[in-house]
Design an enzyme around this catalytic site. Structure first.
Site, short mmCIF file in Angstrom:
data_model
loop_
_atom_site.label_atom_id
_atom_site.label_comp_id
_atom_site.label_asym_id
_atom_site.label_seq_id
_atom_site.Cartn_x
_atom_site.Cartn_y
_atom_site.Cartn_z
N LYS A 80 -21.55 4.60 80.16
CA LYS A 80 -21.87 3.17 80.05
C LYS A 80 -22.81 2.89 78.90
O LYS A 80 -22.73 1.83 78.29
CB LYS A 80 -22.43 2.64 81.36
N LYS B 123 -8.12 6.45 84.46
CA LYS B 123 -8.09 5.77 85.75
C LYS B 123 -7.65 4.31 85.59
O LYS B 123 -7.98 3.68 84.59
CB LYS B 123 -9.52 5.83 86.33
N LYS C 156 -10.48 -1.92 85.19
CA LYS C 156 -10.62 -3.19 84.48
C LYS C 156 -10.38 -2.97 82.97
O LYS C 156 -9.68 -3.76 82.33
CB LYS C 156 -12.05 -3.70 84.72
#
Ligand code: TRP
Length: 333
Positions: free
Chosen positions: A115, A197, A200
């Protein structure tokens, strides 16, 4: 009888729309557990703001997520459903646990590294200490199991380490939770890049099916799903990640085994297989989408659910928090 029930707890951040991956990998498995376990599920809005959110979107998504949980079969009478920020004990215990988590441990978290790389202009303190808040979410309720995706395993392990450290100093305060990672459906991959994966961030590539997507959109996404240059349906995640992912999805929505799916599509190409998976997904999601839309129009009902959920959650959470405050030496109120 009631006391014998084991406790489960999990949360999802309302920072993105729920996907087919969140449904098959998580929520669908949760719904079936309500009889056997005492279950707590919450919208992790405190966690969501570690990445900048548009306030109106965050508010809408938090409610939408609640409506979607219920539409997915989480019965509010049998599960405790609440909004994280409504139960102030999360933030309070989160602070205490910050003081029992080490800089080095937190620095090693892969999600923090990922992140920070993605949000280089906003590497804030909350992003760094996120696992302490998550540990608080968990430890407040003394759950036996914490159902999470594979990507959260490291955070649950850190929660373990923090709890063990705390218990080592103050005695048995926290019960050590186990991650609970379901085998099938644990990892639904992107339709456009079956090595990452379904999330979003894969949405713009056409890799992600949202829970609220229309049948037309779903059909289009599956028709375009990436496969391989062979022509037969066979489960082999290493060699045929795209086809294997579609098989996982098909198996999860129909209950059919991989052998059965291979037999069903034997002699037929991907041109038949891909739309069939799409169709099965459309029929699975249709009632969920319809029910969630209906619930979104019934704000009074949703309010009743999250208020009752917060009240129950906060009753349990307060017991743990009070014990912790006493152990660390705070003067009782
Ligand atoms: N960190 C989790 C995620 O990103 C969400 C979460 C927050 C959570 N608190 C939790 C999951 C407690 C399980 C238990 O998916």
């Amino acid at each position: 009888m009631e006391e014998a029930k084991k406790t489960m707890l999990s949360g999802i951040k309302p920072s993105g729309d729920l996907t087919l991956g969140s449904y098959l990998g998580a929520i669908k498995n949760w719904a079936a557990r309500a009889e056997e376990y005492d279950c707590y599920y919450f919208m992790a809005d405190l966690h969501a703001i570690t990445v900048r959110q548009n306030p109106a979107d965050l508010r809408r998504r938090t409610l939408e997520q609640l409506a979607q949980y219920i539409a997915c079969g989480l019965d509010p009478e049998k599960n405790t459903l609440f909004i994280q920020s409504h139960v102030h004990q999360h933030a309070e215990l989160g602070w205490v646990l910050n003081c029992y988590a080490m800089f080095g441990e937190l620095s090693r978290m892969t999600q923090f590294k990922d992140k920070s790389a993605k949000n280089a202009d906003n590497i804030n303190g909350g992003l760094f200490t996120y696992p302490c808040l998550m540990a608080a979410d968990i430890l407040l309720y003394q759950p036996d199991y914490v159902p999470v995706g594979d990507d959260q395993r490291q955070h649950v392990e850190l929660c373990h380490a923090i709890a063990r450290r705390f218990n080592g100093v103050y005695g048995d305060v926290f019960k050590l939770p186990e991650p609970y990672i379901p085998k099938v459906g644990a990892r639904i991959m992107s339709l456009s890049d079956p090595t990452s994966k379904m999330s979003k961030s894969e949405e713009e590539n056409g890799g992600t099916v949202l829970l609220m997507d229309t049948p037309e959109t779903i059909a289009r996404l599956f028709k375009r799903a990436v496969t391989d240059s062979e022509t037969f349906v066979h489960y082999d995640p290493a060699r045929k990640p795209g086809v294997s992912n579609l098989m996982t999805i098909y198996s999860a929505v129909t209950g059919k085994s991989y052998d059965k799916i291979e037999a069903e599509f034997a002699g037929q190409g991907y041109g038949v297989f891909k739309p069939a998976v799409g169709e099965a997904v459309i029929e699975t999601l249709r009632p969920i989408r319809e029910e969630a839309s209906r619930l979104m129009k019934d704000k009074a009902y949703l309010e009743g659910v999250y208020r009752a959920g917060a009240e129950k959650a906060s009753h349990i959470a307060e017991k743990t928090l009070r014990k912790v405050y006493k152990k660390v030496g705070f003067v009782a109120r």
